[in-house]
Write a protein that holds these residues in place. Structure first.
Motif, PDB file in Angstrom:
ATOM      1  N   VAL A   3       0.849  -1.190   0.000  1.00 12.68           N
ATOM      2  CA  VAL A   3       0.000   0.000   0.000  1.00 12.68           C
ATOM      3  C   VAL A   3       0.882   1.237   0.000  1.00 12.68           C
ATOM      4  O   VAL A   3       1.663   1.441   0.926  1.00 12.68           O
ATOM      5  CB  VAL A   3      -0.923   0.026   1.248  1.00 12.68           C
ATOM      6  N   ALA A   4       0.779   2.052  -1.048  1.00 13.05           N
ATOM      7  CA  ALA A   4       1.529   3.306  -1.119  1.00 13.05           C
ATOM      8  C   ALA A   4       0.624   4.447  -0.668  1.00 13.05           C
ATOM      9  O   ALA A   4      -0.555   4.496  -1.040  1.00 13.05           O
ATOM     10  CB  ALA A   4       2.028   3.550  -2.536  1.00 13.05           C
ATOM     11  N   ILE A   5       1.169   5.350   0.122  1.00  9.65           N
ATOM     12  CA  ILE A   5       0.394   6.457   0.692  1.00  9.65           C
ATOM     13  C   ILE A   5       1.118   7.768   0.418  1.00  9.65           C
ATOM     14  O   ILE A   5       2.309   7.895   0.696  1.00  9.65           O
ATOM     15  CB  ILE A   5       0.222   6.263   2.210  1.00  9.65           C
ATOM     16  N   ASP A   6       0.382   8.749  -0.094  1.00  6.03           N
ATOM     17  CA  ASP A   6       0.912  10.102  -0.229  1.00  6.03           C
ATOM     18  C   ASP A   6       0.971  10.669   1.187  1.00  6.03           C
ATOM     19  O   ASP A   6      -0.041  11.013   1.777  1.00  6.03           O
ATOM     20  CB  ASP A   6      -0.005  10.941  -1.121  1.00  6.03           C
ATOM     21  N   ALA A   7       2.174  10.733   1.744  1.00  6.00           N
ATOM     22  CA  ALA A   7       2.345  11.076   3.153  1.00  6.00           C
ATOM     23  C   ALA A   7       2.825  12.504   3.378  1.00  6.00           C
ATOM     24  O   ALA A   7       3.279  12.846   4.470  1.00  6.00           O
ATOM     25  CB  ALA A   7       3.326  10.097   3.794  1.00  6.00           C
ATOM     26  N   ARG A   8       2.698  13.369   2.384  1.00  3.86           N
ATOM     27  CA  ARG A   8       3.175  14.746   2.544  1.00  3.86           C
ATOM     28  C   ARG A   8       2.486  15.455   3.698  1.00  3.86           C
ATOM     29  O   ARG A   8       3.072  16.322   4.337  1.00  3.86           O
ATOM     30  CB  ARG A   8       2.963  15.547   1.264  1.00  3.86           C
ATOM     31  N   GLU A   9       1.257  15.105   3.991  1.00  2.00           N
ATOM     32  CA  GLU A   9       0.523  15.769   5.068  1.00  2.00           C
ATOM     33  C   GLU A   9       1.032  15.373   6.457  1.00  2.00           C
ATOM     34  O   GLU A   9       0.619  15.955   7.453  1.00  2.00           O
ATOM     35  CB  GLU A   9      -0.968  15.494   4.947  1.00  2.00           C
ATOM     36  N   LEU A  10       1.918  14.375   6.520  1.00  2.00           N
ATOM     37  CA  LEU A  10       2.516  13.999   7.802  1.00  2.00           C
ATOM     38  C   LEU A  10       3.752  14.832   8.114  1.00  2.00           C
ATOM     39  O   LEU A  10       4.271  14.781   9.218  1.00  2.00           O
ATOM     40  CB  LEU A  10       2.899  12.517   7.798  1.00  2.00           C
ATOM     41  N   GLU A  11       4.237  15.584   7.132  1.00  2.00           N
ATOM     42  CA  GLU A  11       5.414  16.433   7.318  1.00  2.00           C
ATOM     43  C   GLU A  11       5.051  17.631   8.194  1.00  2.00           C
ATOM     44  O   GLU A  11       3.968  18.185   8.083  1.00  2.00           O
ATOM     45  CB  GLU A  11       5.901  16.970   5.973  1.00  2.00           C
ATOM     46  N   GLY A  12       5.964  18.027   9.040  1.00  2.00           N
ATOM     47  CA  GLY A  12       5.775  19.248   9.831  1.00  2.00           C
ATOM     48  C   GLY A  12       4.559  19.207  10.737  1.00  2.00           C
ATOM     49  O   GLY A  12       4.200  18.174  11.281  1.00  2.00           O
ATOM     50  N   SER A  43       6.788  10.744   0.190  1.00  2.00           N
ATOM     51  CA  SER A  43       6.822  12.106   0.699  1.00  2.00           C
ATOM     52  C   SER A  43       7.898  12.923   0.011  1.00  2.00           C
ATOM     53  O   SER A  43       8.790  12.386  -0.635  1.00  2.00           O
ATOM     54  CB  SER A  43       7.082  12.061   2.207  1.00  2.00           C
ATOM     55  N   SER A  44       7.796  14.238   0.178  1.00  2.00           N
ATOM     56  CA  SER A  44       8.811  15.132  -0.374  1.00  2.00           C
ATOM     57  C   SER A  44       9.842  15.530   0.689  1.00  2.00           C
ATOM     58  O   SER A  44      10.761  16.275   0.398  1.00  2.00           O
ATOM     59  CB  SER A  44       8.145  16.391  -0.942  1.00  2.00           C
ATOM     60  N   ASP A  45       9.668  15.021   1.906  1.00  2.00           N
ATOM     61  CA  ASP A  45      10.592  15.323   2.997  1.00  2.00           C
ATOM     62  C   ASP A  45      10.518  14.176   4.005  1.00  2.00           C
ATOM     63  O   ASP A  45       9.646  13.316   3.917  1.00  2.00           O
ATOM     64  CB  ASP A  45      10.204  16.649   3.661  1.00  2.00           C
ATOM     65  N   ALA A  46      11.416  14.181   4.963  1.00  2.00           N
ATOM     66  CA  ALA A  46      11.439  13.134   5.977  1.00  2.00           C
ATOM     67  C   ALA A  46      10.119  13.079   6.749  1.00  2.00           C
ATOM     68  O   ALA A  46       9.483  14.103   6.978  1.00  2.00           O
ATOM     69  CB  ALA A  46      12.594  13.372   6.944  1.00  2.00           C
ATOM     70  N   VAL A  47       9.725  11.875   7.122  1.00  2.00           N
ATOM     71  CA  VAL A  47       8.501  11.655   7.894  1.00  2.00           C
ATOM     72  C   VAL A  47       8.877  10.887   9.151  1.00  2.00           C
ATOM     73  O   VAL A  47       9.570   9.868   9.076  1.00  2.00           O
ATOM     74  CB  VAL A  47       7.458  10.851   7.078  1.00  2.00           C
ATOM     75  N   ASN A  48       8.435  11.372  10.303  1.00  2.00           N
ATOM     76  CA  ASN A  48       8.686  10.680  11.564  1.00  2.00           C
ATOM     77  C   ASN A  48       7.716   9.498  11.662  1.00  2.00           C
ATOM     78  O   ASN A  48       6.507   9.679  11.679  1.00  2.00           O
ATOM     79  CB  ASN A  48       8.469  11.637  12.735  1.00  2.00           C
ATOM     80  N   THR A  49       8.259   8.293  11.719  1.00  2.00           N
ATOM     81  CA  THR A  49       7.430   7.087  11.739  1.00  2.00           C
ATOM     82  C   THR A  49       7.416   6.402  13.100  1.00  2.00           C
ATOM     83  O   THR A  49       6.933   5.277  13.215  1.00  2.00           O
ATOM     84  CB  THR A  49       7.924   6.090  10.673  1.00  2.00           C
ATOM     85  N   ASP A  50       7.928   7.052  14.135  1.00  2.00           N
ATOM     86  CA  ASP A  50       8.014   6.426  15.461  1.00  2.00           C
ATOM     87  C   ASP A  50       6.667   5.907  15.959  1.00  2.00           C
ATOM     88  O   ASP A  50       6.609   4.869  16.612  1.00  2.00           O
ATOM     89  CB  ASP A  50       8.581   7.408  16.479  1.00  2.00           C
ATOM     90  N   ALA A  51       5.595   6.596  15.669  1.00  2.00           N
ATOM     91  CA  ALA A  51       4.267   6.202  16.170  1.00  2.00           C
ATOM     92  C   ALA A  51       3.699   4.992  15.445  1.00  2.00           C
ATOM     93  O   ALA A  51       2.706   4.415  15.894  1.00  2.00           O
ATOM     94  CB  ALA A  51       3.300   7.373  16.042  1.00  2.00           C
ATOM     95  N   TYR A  52       4.333   4.568  14.345  1.00  2.00           N
ATOM     96  CA  TYR A  52       3.780   3.485  13.527  1.00  2.00           C
ATOM     97  C   TYR A  52       4.669   2.251  13.552  1.00  2.00           C
ATOM     98  O   TYR A  52       4.719   1.476  12.605  1.00  2.00           O
ATOM     99  CB  TYR A  52       3.597   3.963  12.077  1.00  2.00           C
ATOM    100  N   ARG A  53       5.365   2.047  14.648  1.00  2.00           N
ATOM    101  CA  ARG A  53       6.357   0.966  14.741  1.00  2.00           C
ATOM    102  C   ARG A  53       5.791  -0.426  14.532  1.00  2.00           C
ATOM    103  O   ARG A  53       6.521  -1.323  14.165  1.00  2.00           O
ATOM    104  CB  ARG A  53       7.073   1.032  16.076  1.00  2.00           C
TER     105      ARG A  53
END
Length: 85
Positions: A3-12, A43-53
């Motif tokens: 599953v690919a997700i556009d995750a840009r909204e998770l940035e910042g 994403s176009s920038d780094a995404v913090n994935t700690d909450a999705y371990r």
């Protein structure tokens, strides 16, 4: 399933769609059925994935912003990833 997700909204700072996506990913992290799938955050920038371990998760980053990223960069990423969804 991949599953690919556009995750840009998770940035910042997360607002609206970003908050919703964050909550979905958190819920899936605790779901045994969801953990059987592969999730790719695009994403176009780094995404913090700690909450999705709990998820089988990777992040694909390609620089760019806005509409051009969405219309040109993201489709190229998806062609390379070949996700199911």
């Amino acid at each position: 399933m991949k599953v690919a997700i556009d995750a840009r909204e998770l940035e910042g700072q997360r607002t609206g769609v970003g908050r919703y996506l964050h909550e979905i990913l958190c819920a899936w992290s605790g779901d045994a059925a969801a953990r059987r799938h592969e999730f790719v955050l695009c994403s176009s920038d780094a995404v913090n994935t700690d909450a999705y371990r709990g998820l089988n998760l990777s992040v694909q980053v390609a620089s760019g912003r806005g509409l051009l990223w969405e219309q040109l960069t993201l489709p190229g990423m998806l062609r390379g990833l070949q996700p199911d969804v």
